[in-house]
Design a protein around this motif. Structure first.
Motif, PDB file in Angstrom:
ATOM      1  N   VAL A 129       0.843  -1.200   0.000  1.00  8.22           N
ATOM      2  CA  VAL A 129       0.000   0.000   0.000  1.00  8.22           C
ATOM      3  C   VAL A 129       0.876   1.248   0.000  1.00  8.22           C
ATOM      4  N   ALA A 130       1.873   1.272   0.898  1.00 10.37           N
ATOM      5  CA  ALA A 130       2.752   2.442   0.993  1.00 10.37           C
ATOM      6  C   ALA A 130       3.505   2.677  -0.311  1.00 10.37           C
ATOM      7  N   GLU A 131       3.982   1.602  -0.955  1.00  9.69           N
ATOM      8  CA  GLU A 131       4.732   1.749  -2.208  1.00  9.69           C
ATOM      9  C   GLU A 131       3.843   2.267  -3.331  1.00  9.69           C
ATOM     10  N   ASN A 132       2.576   1.832  -3.373  1.00  8.45           N
ATOM     11  CA  ASN A 132       1.647   2.350  -4.368  1.00  8.45           C
ATOM     12  C   ASN A 132       1.415   3.840  -4.164  1.00  8.45           C
ATOM     13  N   LEU A 133       1.314   4.265  -2.925  1.00  9.52           N
ATOM     14  CA  LEU A 133       1.145   5.691  -2.648  1.00  9.52           C
ATOM     15  C   LEU A 133       2.391   6.466  -3.043  1.00  9.52           C
ATOM     16  N   LEU A 134       3.557   5.868  -2.847  1.00  7.71           N
ATOM     17  CA  LEU A 134       4.804   6.526  -3.196  1.00  7.71           C
ATOM     18  C   LEU A 134       4.905   6.755  -4.699  1.00  7.71           C
ATOM     19  N   LEU A 135       4.424   5.787  -5.489  1.00  6.20           N
ATOM     20  CA  LEU A 135       4.481   5.928  -6.947  1.00  6.20           C
ATOM     21  C   LEU A 135       3.692   7.133  -7.439  1.00  6.20           C
ATOM     22  N   SER A 136       2.686   7.542  -6.670  1.00  2.00           N
ATOM     23  CA  SER A 136       1.866   8.685  -7.080  1.00  2.00           C
ATOM     24  C   SER A 136       2.282   9.968  -6.370  1.00  2.00           C
ATOM     25  N   ALA A 137       3.482   9.955  -5.745  1.00  2.00           N
ATOM     26  CA  ALA A 137       3.921  11.122  -4.974  1.00  2.00           C
ATOM     27  C   ALA A 137       4.085  12.337  -5.868  1.00  2.00           C
ATOM     28  N   ASP A 138       3.807  13.515  -5.316  1.00  2.11           N
ATOM     29  CA  ASP A 138       3.985  14.761  -6.050  1.00  2.11           C
ATOM     30  C   ASP A 138       5.461  14.993  -6.362  1.00  2.11           C
ATOM     31  N   LEU A 186     -10.478  10.245   7.853  1.00  2.00           N
ATOM     32  CA  LEU A 186     -11.640   9.575   7.271  1.00  2.00           C
ATOM     33  C   LEU A 186     -12.077   8.365   8.092  1.00  2.00           C
ATOM     34  N   GLY A 187     -11.374   8.094   9.185  1.00  6.36           N
ATOM     35  CA  GLY A 187     -11.742   6.972  10.042  1.00  6.36           C
ATOM     36  C   GLY A 187     -11.299   5.623   9.506  1.00  6.36           C
ATOM     37  N   TRP A 188     -10.252   5.597   8.669  1.00  3.14           N
ATOM     38  CA  TRP A 188      -9.783   4.351   8.065  1.00  3.14           C
ATOM     39  C   TRP A 188      -8.538   3.839   8.781  1.00  3.14           C
ATOM     40  N   ARG A 189      -8.438   2.520   8.844  1.00  2.00           N
ATOM     41  CA  ARG A 189      -7.211   1.864   9.291  1.00  2.00           C
ATOM     42  C   ARG A 189      -6.763   0.951   8.153  1.00  2.00           C
ATOM     43  N   LEU A 190      -5.600   1.241   7.584  1.00  2.00           N
ATOM     44  CA  LEU A 190      -5.140   0.496   6.412  1.00  2.00           C
ATOM     45  C   LEU A 190      -3.858  -0.270   6.727  1.00  2.00           C
ATOM     46  N   PRO A 191      -3.698  -1.447   6.134  1.00  2.19           N
ATOM     47  CA  PRO A 191      -2.467  -2.238   6.328  1.00  2.19           C
ATOM     48  C   PRO A 191      -1.368  -1.737   5.387  1.00  2.19           C
ATOM     49  N   PRO A 217      -9.017  -6.737  -0.062  1.00  8.24           N
ATOM     50  CA  PRO A 217     -10.374  -6.691  -0.622  1.00  8.24           C
ATOM     51  C   PRO A 217     -10.562  -5.478  -1.526  1.00  8.24           C
ATOM     52  N   VAL A 218     -11.522  -5.577  -2.435  1.00  8.47           N
ATOM     53  CA  VAL A 218     -11.742  -4.504  -3.408  1.00  8.47           C
ATOM     54  C   VAL A 218     -12.039  -3.174  -2.715  1.00  8.47           C
ATOM     55  N   GLY A 219     -12.848  -3.212  -1.661  1.00  6.65           N
ATOM     56  CA  GLY A 219     -13.180  -1.978  -0.951  1.00  6.65           C
ATOM     57  C   GLY A 219     -11.952  -1.289  -0.385  1.00  6.65           C
ATOM     58  N   THR A 220     -11.001  -2.079   0.116  1.00 10.56           N
ATOM     59  CA  THR A 220      -9.760  -1.508   0.651  1.00 10.56           C
ATOM     60  C   THR A 220      -8.897  -0.952  -0.472  1.00 10.56           C
TER      61      THR A 220
END
Length: 498
Positions: free
Chosen positions: A93-102, A127-132, A141-144
């Protein structure tokens, strides 16, 4: 916040958007409604910088803008969550977010992981989310996965969020969670564009609705002043029932003329020792919560996997399922995923419709395919199945979701099959396309085909089926009449025998 004036977008001779006007206010959820192929996704791709308009202009907070790319639109505060997620499954998850970094944070090559992750964690907490964060994106899961896409779209100073058919990939339990998130973001002052073809969702979520039909705006409505019937009429140009499913037709008698398809003690993976028969002119619908053996059943019947044990017979002939054996047994298959299993997206409509008939003497000249005969056949199928495209040579990837599905259905039904396997045949389609698919299945039924309908849409199963089979944890709980009370069906789907 955002305004489109006289937007036009052409692809060759085809006009996907025709002088479209649209505006979005701060703190608003504005729905864009329309059939598959109406121009919804094209409009959003222009607004998000993926496409440039052929004519017209965009204004952002009153100032004219021209986006050179999606990154340019993102830098100016517009984020988009696509229907088909743009994640890299083997990365975390963190690496996917990094790929979209500004780029302002250094970009991927400088690996500003700490700052990117800190920003994402703060957004998720708000937003009240807890992500792995360390989990692989493809394992979630798709929702995550959708929440990850939303975090990507919210990075930086995003003021406008565009959601393209966001509920198409969600389960019924995940949809309310998404709606709560959208309302929360709107309450923070962000403008939300919500693209959908589901009337109940539009009525429940949006304040205003812009309706597109064949690339033109045909209605601008205040949600509180309209109902599902008005939306349906605006969307397809005729009065439809508020429900997305057509009225029931008269069902033929059970077991008319001997069984066409016989399954005995079939076992594969989760699927455990199930038996059933389907008669000519009958639709046997399979109901159940997704993941209870439907995939294994579809794979067996379509020839993708051989069963571990058990027997499949078409008429009196045993079938050892392979894709070729399934075709030769005159079984038409409508797979669950039109893009991954139904179509070769880089190929033309003619090439996709040739798959399966390439060995037929009617379409060969010696060792070569008869291009003229295949082109003529494609033209006939385009007309028969109302495929809206530039012509037989159009790439499958250029078609809307509904028209892609029509190509899949045309291939499955063109040869008047004895058996049809239809797996979630209307997933992601609008009310008009759903009605069309149901009509096509009923016509095949009337022609004598035995149809196995596997669908996670219970209303669809009950509308179309002569009998309803319920799967739970790979077991066939019961085969019941479609008039069975929903409470009883719910018990069966939950594993409680009647």
């Amino acid at each position: 916040m955002l305004e489109a004036r006289e937007l036009t977008r052409r692809f060759g001779s085809f006009t996907a958007l025709d002088t479209v006007n649209f505006d979005l206010r701060a703190g608003e959820i504005h729905a864009v409604l329309g059939e598959n192929g109406a121009g919804k996704s094209t409009l959003m791709n222009v607004l998000s910088g993926l496409l440039r308009p052929s004519a017209g202009e965009l204004l952002l907070e009153g100032q004219p803008v021209r986006f050179a790319s999606p990154a340019d639109a993102t830098a100016q505060g517009i984020g988009m969550v696509h229907q088909h997620f743009l994640l890299v499954p083997p990365l975390s998850v963190a690496e996917n977010l990094l790929l979209s970094a500004d780029k302002a944070k250094g970009g991927p090559l400088s690996w500003p992981m700490k700052s990117v992750l800190a920003e994402a964690q703060a957004l998720a907490k708000s937003l009240g989310w807890r992500l792995p964060w360390d989990a692989l994106a493809g394992s979630l899961p798709v929702g995550t996965q959708q929440r990850i896409e939303i975090l990507k779209a919210l990075r930086g100073q995003t003021k406008i969020l565009i959601f393209d058919e966001p509920t198409a990939v969600l389960t019924p339990t995940e949809t309310p969670e998404l709606f709560a998130t959208l309302r929360q973001l709107a309450a923070q002052g962000k403008g939300i564009v919500f693209i959908s073809h589901k009337l109940d969702e539009v009525l429940a979520l949006s304040e205003r609705v812009t309706v597109l039909r064949r690339g033109k705006v045909v209605a601008r409505l205040v949600t509180t002043e309209c109902d599902a019937g008005m939306l349906a009429e605006a969307m397809v140009g005729s009065d439809l029932s508020p429900t997305p499913f057509p009225a029931k037709n008269e069902r033929p008698g059970e077991g008319a003329g001997g069984e066409v398809l016989t399954i005995q003690n079939l076992t594969l993976g989760k699927l455990e020792n199930i038996s059933f028969t389907v008669a000519p002119g009958e639709i046997l619908g399979f109901a159940g919560v997704d993941g209870n053996g439907q995939t294994e059943l579809a794979d067996c019947l379509s020839g993708m996997h051989r069963p571990e044990s058990g027997e499949i017979r078409v008429g009196e002939t045993p079938l050892k399922p392979t894709p070729k054996a399934v075709r030769e047994a005159q079984i038409g298959v409508i797979p669950a995923d039109r893009q991954k299993r139904g179509l070769a997206l880089s190929m033309t409509i003619t090439e996709n419709l040739t798959l399966g008939v390439q060995d037929s003497p009617a379409f060969r000249k010696s060792v070569f395919l008869d291009a003229k005969a295949l082109h003529t056949r494609t033209e006939q199928l385009i007309e028969r199945f109302d495929i809206r495209a530039e012509g037989p040579t159009a790439k499958a990837s250029s078609l809307s979701g509904g028209n892609q599905q029509k190509v899949v259905i045309a291939r499955a039904l063109a040869g008047e099959p004895k058996v049809v396997i239809a797996v979630n045949p209307t997933r992601g389609l609008d009310v008009g396309a759903i009605s069309y698919v149901h009509t096509a299945l009923r016509e095949a039924q009337a022609a004598g085909a035995a149809i196995v309908l596997i669908s996670t849409e219970l209303d669809e199963v009950l509308t179309l089926s002569n009998r309803v089979a319920v799967l739970f944890e790979g077991k066939l709980m019961s085969i019941v009449a479609p008039e069975t009370p929903r409470e009883e069906l719910g018990r069966l789907m939950g594993g409680t025998a009647s």
